[in-house]
Design an enzyme around this catalytic site. Sequence first.
Site, short mmCIF file in Angstrom:
data_model
loop_
_atom_site.label_atom_id
_atom_site.label_comp_id
_atom_site.label_asym_id
_atom_site.label_seq_id
_atom_site.Cartn_x
_atom_site.Cartn_y
_atom_site.Cartn_z
N HIS A 145 -4.32 -8.17 4.58
CA HIS A 145 -3.36 -7.09 4.78
C HIS A 145 -3.06 -6.93 6.26
O HIS A 145 -3.93 -6.63 7.06
CB HIS A 145 -3.92 -5.79 4.21
CG HIS A 145 -2.92 -4.67 4.17
ND1 HIS A 145 -2.76 -3.78 5.20
CD2 HIS A 145 -2.02 -4.31 3.21
CE1 HIS A 145 -1.81 -2.90 4.88
NE2 HIS A 145 -1.34 -3.22 3.68
N HIS A 203 4.46 -2.74 11.05
CA HIS A 203 4.33 -1.85 9.90
C HIS A 203 5.20 -0.61 10.01
O HIS A 203 5.95 -0.29 9.09
CB HIS A 203 2.86 -1.43 9.74
CG HIS A 203 2.59 -0.57 8.56
ND1 HIS A 203 2.83 0.80 8.56
CD2 HIS A 203 2.11 -0.87 7.33
CE1 HIS A 203 2.50 1.29 7.38
NE2 HIS A 203 2.05 0.32 6.61
#
Length: 416
Positions: free
Chosen positions: A41, A83
């Site tokens: 991730h 992100h």
Amino acid sequence: MRTAAVASLSCLLIALGYSTTAAAPTADNPWLGQRVMNMAHSGGEDEAPMNTMYAFERADTLGADMLEIDVQLTADGDLAVIHDATVDDSTDHTGRVDSFTMEQLRAMDAAHWFVPGRSTVHDDPSAQYPLRGARSGDAEVAGHEPTDFGVPSLSDVLERFPDTPVNIEIKGSGSTQSYLDTAEVLAGQLERTQREDLIVGSFEDEALELFHELAPQIDMSAGQDAMIGYYLSGTPLPEGVVALQVPITYSGITVVNRAFVDRAHRDGYAVHAWFSGSAPDDAATYEQVIGTCVDALMPSRPSVLEEVFDELRTERPTPGGTAPRQECASDEPTDPEPTDAEPTDPEPTPSVPSPTPEPSDPAPTTPGPKPTAPAPTQPAPDEDTTPVPGTDVPREPERPAIVQTDGWVSDAPAAP
């Protein structure tokens, strides 16, 4: 409001013993044969600066099967791998991503706030930042260039990792239109790709609908609304969906359990479990989630997941696909559907032993004026593996007080 409403509806349906209907199966889904994947991730944000080439190289070297990345639209119409909608959290700059050009983003220090074992940390005066300055060359990292610590573009990542599968999440700055704009640019960049190892996902269903219309050859995961509909009532998923990428828990309800995974597999979908505040990102939880027969886990600590895979002798993806593990065969009994909102942690499969927690390694120390960190390579059998101060990552370190959540994860804190 949406979180509370969905959680309440979910509890009601479960309490009433609601029987879900079957979703339309996906024929010949290649991702059902890729068991069990380590999908790092953001490259493993607790072990390396998130969404940097350094993190991706490290994860790929230690054995990750797939990289999970996020893309945001830039001021010059490119796609940055970052992100948030701003650069504040992870870089040494502030401002919206879409106010910078890709060249400006590449020049930023994306390791500025990185603390080993804790991802990005801003407000702890005792925090150590061993990779701060690596982007400018003030801190040298063996085997890496300063550019490996900036904000990369999507094309940078795909060019560097031509043979590593990549999961691409469409991000935006808050409005639906911002997600649609990102989806349109992403479809344009992938329009002529020959790669068959990509999955595109987003929490914004409309963005995925547009992306599929423009690039129907690329596999997708389900959006937030589609996923909730499938979970609650078995609503058929949109065309192009091959995977269900879901949190471990949601508003106190366990989402990832054997019954849900079995249902998804019967309907023709792979299940990828992510953590990001929905459950502890540690070895014990990884082991429990593996026991639910998921197809992939998205850890922030990919090296810890690799250790768990090794300890369990978990079969990994092979060319041509991997059959389900014996304990995951379709004729095996499944766990019953949950009857209430407890517990918040995933239910372990009886055939998987519980691990003995290992003690945490010492906290990283302050680096010298010109620190040198190790290159992310696997040590030889006779190589000295003594941790280098400032770069070792605890196996199960203390989590940050504030956990950044995303999408349909509730605002409740992660389980201890």
